[in-house]
Design an enzyme around this catalytic site. Structure first.
Site, PDB file in Angstrom:
ATOM      1  N   ASP A 153       0.948  -1.288   0.084  1.00  0.00           N
ATOM      2  CA  ASP A 153      -0.141  -0.009   0.149  1.00  0.00           C
ATOM      3  C   ASP A 153       0.912   1.307   0.013  1.00  0.00           C
ATOM      4  O   ASP A 153       1.872   1.391   0.933  1.00  0.00           O
ATOM      5  CB  ASP A 153      -0.779   0.014   1.101  1.00  0.00           C
ATOM      6  CG  ASP A 153      -1.804   1.240   1.451  1.00  0.00           C
ATOM      7  OD1 ASP A 153      -1.517   2.275   1.114  1.00  0.00           O
ATOM      8  OD2 ASP A 153      -2.873   0.872   1.932  1.00  0.00           O
TER       9      ASP A 153
ATOM     10  N   THR B 185       1.775   4.713 -23.421  1.00  0.00           N
ATOM     11  CA  THR B 185       1.382   3.202 -23.404  1.00  0.00           C
ATOM     12  C   THR B 185       0.483   2.825 -24.606  1.00  0.00           C
ATOM     13  O   THR B 185      -0.134   3.464 -25.473  1.00  0.00           O
ATOM     14  CB  THR B 185       0.576   2.970 -21.904  1.00  0.00           C
ATOM     15  OG1 THR B 185      -0.741   3.503 -22.281  1.00  0.00           O
ATOM     16  CG2 THR B 185       1.265   3.482 -20.923  1.00  0.00           C
ATOM     17  N   LYS B 186       0.344   1.307 -24.853  1.00  0.00           N
ATOM     18  CA  LYS B 186      -0.487   0.740 -25.893  1.00  0.00           C
ATOM     19  C   LYS B 186      -2.089   1.343 -25.617  1.00  0.00           C
ATOM     20  O   LYS B 186      -2.873   1.541 -26.815  1.00  0.00           O
ATOM     21  CB  LYS B 186      -0.298  -0.656 -25.874  1.00  0.00           C
ATOM     22  CG  LYS B 186       0.979  -1.492 -26.346  1.00  0.00           C
ATOM     23  CD  LYS B 186       0.964  -2.762 -26.289  1.00  0.00           C
ATOM     24  CE  LYS B 186       2.308  -3.321 -26.520  1.00  0.00           C
ATOM     25  NZ  LYS B 186       2.303  -4.831 -26.733  1.00  0.00           N
ATOM     26  N   PHE B 187      -2.415   1.432 -24.437  1.00  0.00           N
ATOM     27  CA  PHE B 187      -3.798   1.743 -24.139  1.00  0.00           C
ATOM     28  C   PHE B 187      -4.008   3.226 -24.480  1.00  0.00           C
ATOM     29  O   PHE B 187      -4.947   3.490 -25.103  1.00  0.00           O
ATOM     30  CB  PHE B 187      -3.855   1.491 -22.701  1.00  0.00           C
ATOM     31  CG  PHE B 187      -5.110   2.141 -22.140  1.00  0.00           C
ATOM     32  CD1 PHE B 187      -6.308   1.318 -22.265  1.00  0.00           C
ATOM     33  CD2 PHE B 187      -5.300   3.344 -21.570  1.00  0.00           C
ATOM     34  CE1 PHE B 187      -7.494   1.829 -22.065  1.00  0.00           C
ATOM     35  CE2 PHE B 187      -6.632   3.942 -21.154  1.00  0.00           C
ATOM     36  CZ  PHE B 187      -7.851   3.054 -21.399  1.00  0.00           C
TER      37      PHE B 187
ATOM     38  N   ASP C 275      -7.367   4.610 -11.005  1.00  0.00           N
ATOM     39  CA  ASP C 275      -8.726   4.311 -11.068  1.00  0.00           C
ATOM     40  C   ASP C 275      -9.861   5.936 -10.750  1.00  0.00           C
ATOM     41  O   ASP C 275      -9.488   6.367  -9.883  1.00  0.00           O
ATOM     42  CB  ASP C 275      -9.297   3.286 -10.171  1.00  0.00           C
ATOM     43  CG  ASP C 275     -10.615   2.719 -10.489  1.00  0.00           C
ATOM     44  OD1 ASP C 275     -11.539   3.528 -10.828  1.00  0.00           O
ATOM     45  OD2 ASP C 275     -10.879   1.613 -10.105  1.00  0.00           O
TER      46      ASP C 275
END
Length: 244
Positions: free
Chosen positions: A128, A223-225, A150
């Site tokens: 964490d 990034t690929k994303f 997120d």
């Protein structure tokens, strides 16, 4: 996608004995995902964890001692599978990098890629991030990176977003004067939330000016994303705030 955390300071009226933040666990805003390790990830962990792994049990950690030099230190929170972090470490051997990730397959992937790339200026925790930040000295980091956390899209989950006022001050404690908190997101409402929080955060200045984002810096790999999102017309926003 990165891990996320939310923390609360002690209730009003509780005494704090030092400037170092005193935490009680709030809502964890990351979810541990089950996943099997590939052979490559297992191999990376077996061979490289003894070399690159850091653990909370080791106690307070000073980057100067970890890397054996007083260099530019970058901490990345939630590096996912580690591709961009390894690429950054390989491209900047004069800098030192510490990654924090809670998912074991991601840690194994990072270690395997780091070994293949011959990277030596990289260490990682499987923990964490809030627990890791407690162990770092004040004014010890040049950069903190938080890429594609997120966004917790639903309104009822917004309290789980990592970028909150308390977290901004947690980061500020470990940044050196002039150090940079660098965020990136592909979710525009979260970008607006980040700006809302950070533009009024004590002890920071927006490098691009209040309410603005910076162009993607060359040192942050695509990034690929992200490339796929660009082809589909999706936006990506980088935000940089300097400790003052």
């Amino acid at each position: 996608m990165t891990e996320e955390y939310e923390n609360e300071l002690p209730p009003s009226g509780e005494e704090q004995t030092s400037e170092k933040p005193q935490y009680r666990r709030g809502i964890k805003s990351f979810v541990i995902r089950a996943g099997r390790l590939t052979k490559g990830q297992e191999g990376g962990l077996e061979r490289q964890w003894p070399v690159m792994g850091l653990e909370l049990a080791q106690g307070p950690v000073n980057p100067v001692d970890v890397f054996g030099r007083d260099g530019h230190v970058v901490l990345e929170i939630g590096y996912g599978m580690g591709q961009s972090l390894v690429a950054m470490a390989a491209a900047a051997p004069e800098k030192d990098f510490i990654g924090v990730e809670v998912h074991l397959p991601g840690v194994g992937s990072l270690l395997n890629m780091a070994e293949e790339a011959g990277v030596t200026n990289l260490r990682t925790y499987k923990e964490d991030a809030i627990e890791v930040l407690k162990l770092l000295p004040e004014n010890s980091l040049d950069t903190v990176q938080l890429f594609f956390p997120d966004p917790w899209h639903k309104k009822k989950h917004h309290k789980r977003r990592i970028v909150q006022a308390e977290f901004a001050q947690t980061i500020r404690r470990v940044l050196k004067p002039g150090g940079v908190f660098h965020m990136a997101t592909d979710w525009e409402p979260y970008k607006e939330h980040m700006l809302e929080v950070m533009d009024v955060a004590e002890g920071y200045e927006n490098i691009a000016g209040k309410g603005n984002c910076v162009p993607r810096p060359d040192h942050r790999p695509l990034t690929k994303f992200e490339k796929r999102g660009e082809r589909l017309g999706h936006g990506v926003w980088d935000l940089m705030f300097r400790k003052v």
